[in-house]
Design an enzyme around this catalytic site. Structure first.
Site, PDB file in Angstrom:
ATOM      1  N   TYR A 185       7.103  -2.949  -4.598  1.00  8.16           N
ATOM      2  CA  TYR A 185       8.174  -3.062  -5.527  1.00  8.16           C
ATOM      3  C   TYR A 185       8.972  -3.948  -5.028  1.00  8.16           C
ATOM      4  CZ  TYR A 185       7.719   1.323  -8.266  1.00  8.16           C
ATOM      5  OH  TYR A 185       7.152   2.189  -9.238  1.00  8.16           O
TER       6      TYR A 185
ATOM      7  N   LYS B 189      -4.401   3.451   1.710  1.00 13.44           N
ATOM      8  CA  LYS B 189      -5.362   2.981   1.512  1.00 13.44           C
ATOM      9  C   LYS B 189      -6.003   2.065   2.549  1.00 13.44           C
ATOM     10  CE  LYS B 189      -8.829   2.170  -1.599  1.00 13.44           C
ATOM     11  NZ  LYS B 189      -9.768   3.401  -2.167  1.00 13.44           N
TER      12      LYS B 189
ATOM     13  N   ASP C 127      -6.880   7.434  -3.483  1.00 12.63           N
ATOM     14  CA  ASP C 127      -7.814   7.878  -4.506  1.00 12.63           C
ATOM     15  C   ASP C 127      -8.301   9.494  -4.476  1.00 12.63           C
ATOM     16  OD1 ASP C 127      -9.302   6.940  -2.585  1.00 12.63           O
ATOM     17  OD2 ASP C 127     -10.634   6.064  -3.553  1.00 12.63           O
TER      18      ASP C 127
ATOM     19  N   ASP D  97       4.918   6.678  -6.538  1.00 11.69           N
ATOM     20  CA  ASP D  97       5.603   6.921  -7.505  1.00 11.69           C
ATOM     21  C   ASP D  97       4.217   7.527  -8.611  1.00 11.69           C
ATOM     22  OD1 ASP D  97       6.780   6.054 -10.179  1.00 11.69           O
ATOM     23  OD2 ASP D  97       5.412   4.464 -10.551  1.00 11.69           O
TER      24      ASP D  97
ATOM     25  N   ASP E 153       4.352  11.733 -10.144  1.00 10.39           N
ATOM     26  CA  ASP E 153       3.921  12.172 -11.452  1.00 10.39           C
ATOM     27  C   ASP E 153       2.944  13.182 -11.667  1.00 10.39           C
ATOM     28  OD1 ASP E 153       6.050  10.783 -12.452  1.00 10.39           O
ATOM     29  OD2 ASP E 153       4.682   9.538 -14.109  1.00 10.39           O
TER      30      ASP E 153
HETATM   31  C1  IPM Z   1      10.642   6.459 -11.247  1.00 14.39           C
HETATM   32  C2  IPM Z   1      10.498   5.524 -12.304  1.00 14.39           C
HETATM   33  C3  IPM Z   1      10.855   4.104 -11.718  1.00 14.39           C
HETATM   34  C4  IPM Z   1      10.010   3.668 -10.513  1.00 14.39           C
HETATM   35  C5  IPM Z   1      10.881   3.020 -12.752  1.00 14.39           C
HETATM   36  C6  IPM Z   1      11.682   3.596 -14.267  1.00 14.39           C
HETATM   37  C7  IPM Z   1      11.407   1.686 -12.067  1.00 14.39           C
HETATM   38  O1  IPM Z   1       9.139   5.517 -12.868  1.00 14.39           O
HETATM   39  O2  IPM Z   1      11.811   6.744 -10.729  1.00 14.39           O
HETATM   40  O3  IPM Z   1       9.467   6.932 -10.668  1.00 14.39           O
HETATM   41  O4  IPM Z   1       8.831   3.334 -10.751  1.00 14.39           O
HETATM   42  O5  IPM Z   1      10.345   3.885  -9.366  1.00 14.39           O
HETATM   43 MN    MN Z   2       7.703   6.927 -11.672  1.00 17.09          MN
END
Ligand code: IPM
Ligand code: MN
Length: 362
Positions: free
Chosen positions: A141, A191, A223, A247, A251
């Site tokens: 990032y 990885k 993976d 990230d 999710d």
């Molecule tokens: C998160 C979001 C952010 C990230 C974006 C909005 C920059 O997806 O907080 O997970 O990738 O960190």
């Molecule tokens: Mn995110």
């Protein structure tokens, strides 16, 4: 004197869910005799509109003069076409970096009354309770060089995944400490079969494990980990990983346990800490009074626990949320047949009533 909380409501449903959460914190204040001092600042799209900057200096100052930060959500279609470095998300990336919020804690726990909301079979997801610890201020990032440039007549895009060993070590230590207070199992994700940066990550985890002999360590390639999270989610306790893997995996873990609308998060550094729901600003339902405030309310519960050490107050909120769900109240995003549909305000009232019930049972 009380705890100073910087309140950044942000965009979309941000203001509604944060206001709901402040009501819950005021109730905490009443029950537990804890004082809070709330001060508001601007971040994201609303800050772009007012100051031409997604993270104005005065907001950063406010955060630096606080004991913790409560954030709603940022972003919306209005600002989607701005260049990357002036978008609302830039406010988020900048606040993480400026305040050195290197450890991002994302718990993903299944609430039994919501188990049907999981896309997985009930027997697979039952009992799932994990926390992803994501490195938040380095890795791909932020790595340099980055950009899009011309090589001859072709365009080339480049980003750099870079970790210094100390950056790995400090987040890995946070993860070990958390595992120690939970089920004592740590999964480190990398990885390292392909990436040198991941090889270093794994080496540092191996070095640190000597300091935490009571914690069981598992290494998984990213993976494979993505597969195991859907296959055997309930076997994970603490997962530690770098910025981009975290990230993605957080999710995935979030959706496995049901509604994304329920997930809180904490971003913690040596000095500062920021608490926010994992879900976004949901501009399509903003202002309608139907947003689910529970992820933000649970983020405040994390604040009480991690920033202020107010364990009892923190648990009271968590138990109240469970109680409300057991009683059948649902905002539209988590509604199912046979439940009672409520909006943001009513849901918040129910949580507040739930807190009274929990406390009276002690
Ligand atoms: C998160 C979001 C952010 C990230 C974006 C909005 C920059 O997806 O907080 O997970 O990738 O960190
Ligand atoms: Mn995110």
């Amino acid at each position: 004197m009380g705890y100073r909380i910087a309140v950044l409501k942000g965009d979309g449903i941000g203001p509604e869910i944060v206001e709901a959460t402040l009501r819950v914190l005021n109730k905490i204040s009443e029950i537990f005799n804890i004082n809070f001092e709330f001060k508001e600042g601007y971040i994201g799209g609303i800050a772009i509109d007012k100051f031409g900057d997604p993270l104005p200096d005065q907001t950063l100052e406010l955060c630096k003069n606080s004991d913790a930060i409560l954030l709603g959500a940022v972003g919306g279609p209005k600002w989607d076409n701005l260049p990357t470095d002036r978008r609302p998300e830039k406010g988020l990336l900048k606040i993480r970096k400026e305040l050195d919020l290197f450890a991002n804690l994302r718990p993903a726990k299944v609430f039994d009354p919501l188990i049907k909301a999981s896309p997985l079979r009930k027997d697979v997801v039952k009992g799932t309770d994990m926390i992803v610890v994501r490195e938040l201020t380095s890795g791909i990032y932020y790595g340099e060089p980055r950009g899009i440039y011309k090589e001859g007549d072709k365009r080339v895009g480049i980003n750099t995944m870079k970790y210094e060993e100390d950056e790995i070590r400090r987040v890995v230590r946070v993860a070990f400490e958390i595992a120690r207070k939970r089920r004592k199992k740590l999964t480190s994700v990398d990885k390292s079969n392909v990436l040198e940066v991941s090889k270093l990550w794994r080496d540092v985890v191996e070095e640190e494990r000597k300091n935490f002999p009571d914690v069981e360590v598992e290494h998984l390639y990213v993976d494979n980990c993505a597969m195991q999270i859907v296959r055997r989610p309930s076997t994970f306790d603490v997962i530690v990983t770098g910025n981009i893997f975290g990230d993605i995996l957080s999710d995935e873990a979030g959706v496995v346990v049901g509604s994304l609308g329920m997930l809180p998060s904490a971003s913690i550094g040596e000095r500062y800490a920021l608490y926010e729901p994992v879900h976004g600003s949901a501009p399509d339902i903003a202002g309608k009074g139907i947003a689910n405030p529970l992820a933000t309310i649970l983020s405040a519960s994390m604040m009480l626990k991690y920033s202020f050490g107010e364990t009892e107050a923190s648990e009271t909120i968590e138990r109240a949320v469970e109680y409300v769900l057991e009683s059948g109240y649902r905002t539209p995003d988590i509604f199912e047949e046979g439940c009672i549909k409520v909006g943001t305000e009513d849901m918040t009232d129910k949580v507040i009533e739930g807190m009274e019930v929990i406390v009276s049972q002690k």
